[in-house]
Enzyme design. Structure first.
Site, PDB file in Angstrom:
ATOM      1  NE  ARG A 160      -3.999  -1.986   0.301  1.00  0.00           N
ATOM      2  CZ  ARG A 160      -3.911  -3.282  -0.029  1.00  0.00           C
ATOM      3  NH1 ARG A 160      -2.810  -3.753  -0.589  1.00  0.00           N
ATOM      4  NH2 ARG A 160      -4.914  -4.097   0.197  1.00  0.00           N
ATOM      5  CB  SER A 210      -8.142  -1.502   4.798  1.00  0.00           C
ATOM      6  OG  SER A 210      -8.593  -2.732   4.303  1.00  0.00           O
ATOM      7  CD  GLU A 232      -5.111   0.766   2.741  1.00  0.00           C
ATOM      8  OE1 GLU A 232      -4.901  -0.336   3.260  1.00  0.00           O
ATOM      9  OE2 GLU A 232      -5.979   0.961   1.891  1.00  0.00           O
TER      10      GLU A 232
END
Ligand code: EPU
Length: 357
Positions: free
Chosen positions: A164, A251, A353
């Site tokens: 990510r 997320s 994130e």
């Protein structure tokens, strides 16, 4: 290209947080960026690149000039011995692009079906799901430098993909002499087009627990790409909220990586912890499990909440198109409270994130 003033951003971020852009320019191609840079008023203004708004938390009105990327187009641009090279404009919707590649007979992206956002945002955080990450299917991209107006191309190594993560999430660092070390391209580059290498010898990527369950349930052990796509869509719809109905940014935290010793310590105290050993010897923990274990599933702070079916997803419990939506402040207060309780119980600091603006 027109720069609009005081533009409401609620429809342009998937959390559906209420915020405004002082100024917003819709970018349909690179000449729009060049026109802005040629305009003395906008050339030196700070700029913020917005894709589908699926990975941002807006904590207030956005002061920099918002560049809303709407560059379209999808085509087959070449092939190698092993792959078809397919290109898409940065403003294309990611899921629609996945559907299009399947319809063209070029599978390879099906495990990443239904990920919200645009093609141009996909490399920024190296999106991934069910055992496939963008970097596994990436060929190259074209971007434009927001300071010089020059266009340039980057291959996978130059994008510095991580979990990510990519060069687009990191800022340049100031040098001792006042200059800048170009280690990152955050707020510096606008992605124009992305090219993907889709394997000619396609094989399903299995091995993920939810997909294994689908194979058992259906008795199908050799799924087609369309079957994989359908399974992924079913799995995601069953446990992730649709951002058009319940605002969210997927997320909220990354799954943390720990040493085998740290993991053994946690297993000693919590034998049910969900973990995955990685090739480099470290261990990834399921952040959703850690948050769930701290009792956060279904909890709320103001209009911000923890999704009942997946504790890793924070949601807007208010409206997606009205003033009673969660504020960015409520989302971040909830996120900080979660971080504190996971840290106190497990000694692990969860890293958000999405990009907090
Ligand atoms: N779990 C719980 N309680 C929860 C949530 C999860 O116990 O409330 C446990 C589950 O039982 C499961 C484990 O945690 O055993 C992992 O959960 P899940 O399979 O849902 O995957 P994840 O690790 O939470 C990651 C990605 C998702 C991606 C899925 C599938 C990250 C941060 N998230 O989630 O990506 O869709 O795997 O590959 O890596 C995103 O990045 O926005 C995203 C949705």
């Amino acid at each position: 290209m027109l720069v609009q003033k005081n533009v409401a951003l609620q429809a342009f971020n998937t959390f559906h947080i209420v915020a405004k852009a002082g100024a917003l320019a819709r970018i349909a191609d690179e000449s729009d960026v060049q026109a802005l840079l040629a305009d003395p008023h906008w050339a030196s203004e700070p700029k913020f690149v917005l894709g589908g708004g699926s990975n941002v938390v807006l904590t207030g009105d956005v002061k920099p000039l918002v560049l809303k990327v709407e560059i379209m187009g999808r085509k087959l641009v070449g092939e190698t011995a092993k792959a078809f090279i397919v290109e898409a404009g940065a403003g294309e919707n990611w899921h629609d692009f996945v559907v299009w590649t399947l319809a063209q007979g070029s599978p390879g992206l099906e495990n990443m079906a239904l990920i919200p956002g645009t093609v141009g945002a996909a490399p920024v955080q190296n999106i991934g799901a069910y055992g496939v990450e963008l970097q596994d299917r990436f060929d190259s991209l074209d971007a434009i430098d927001l300071q010089t107006g020059e266009t340039f191309s980057l291959n996978a190594a130059q994008c510095a993909f991580g979990y990510r993560d990519s060069i687009f999430k990191h800022s340049s660092l100031p040098n001792q002499d006042g200059g800048y070390r170009p280690i990152g391209l955050k707020n510096r580059a606008l992605i124009l087009r992305v090219r993907f290498a889709l394997p000619k010898a396609w094989k399903p990527v299995l091995g993920y627990a939810d997909l294994d369950r689908k194979m058992l349930e259906t008795g199908c052990s050799q799924p087609s790409a369309q079957q994989m796509f359908d399974w992924v869509c079913e799995i995601r719809r069953a446990k992730l909220p649709d951002p058009a109905v319940i605002g969210n940014a997927g997320s909220f935290f990354k799954n943390p990586t720990v040493t085998p010793e740290q993991c053994a310590d946690i297993i000693g105290r919590d034998p049910k912890v969900v973990y995955y050993p990685l090739a480099d010897g470290s261990i990834k923990l399921a952040a959703g499990w850690l948050i769930d274990a701290c009792g956060w599933r279904g909890k709320t702070v103001g209009q911000a909440g923890v999704y009942g079916k997946q504790a890793l997803v924070l949601v807007n419990r208010g409206s997606v198109d009205g003033p009673d939506a969660a504020t960015g402040g409520e989302v971040m207060t909830l996120a900080k409270a979660i971080q504190t309780s996971v840290y106190e119980r497990f000694g692990i600091l969860l890293e958000p994130e999405p990009i907090v603006v």
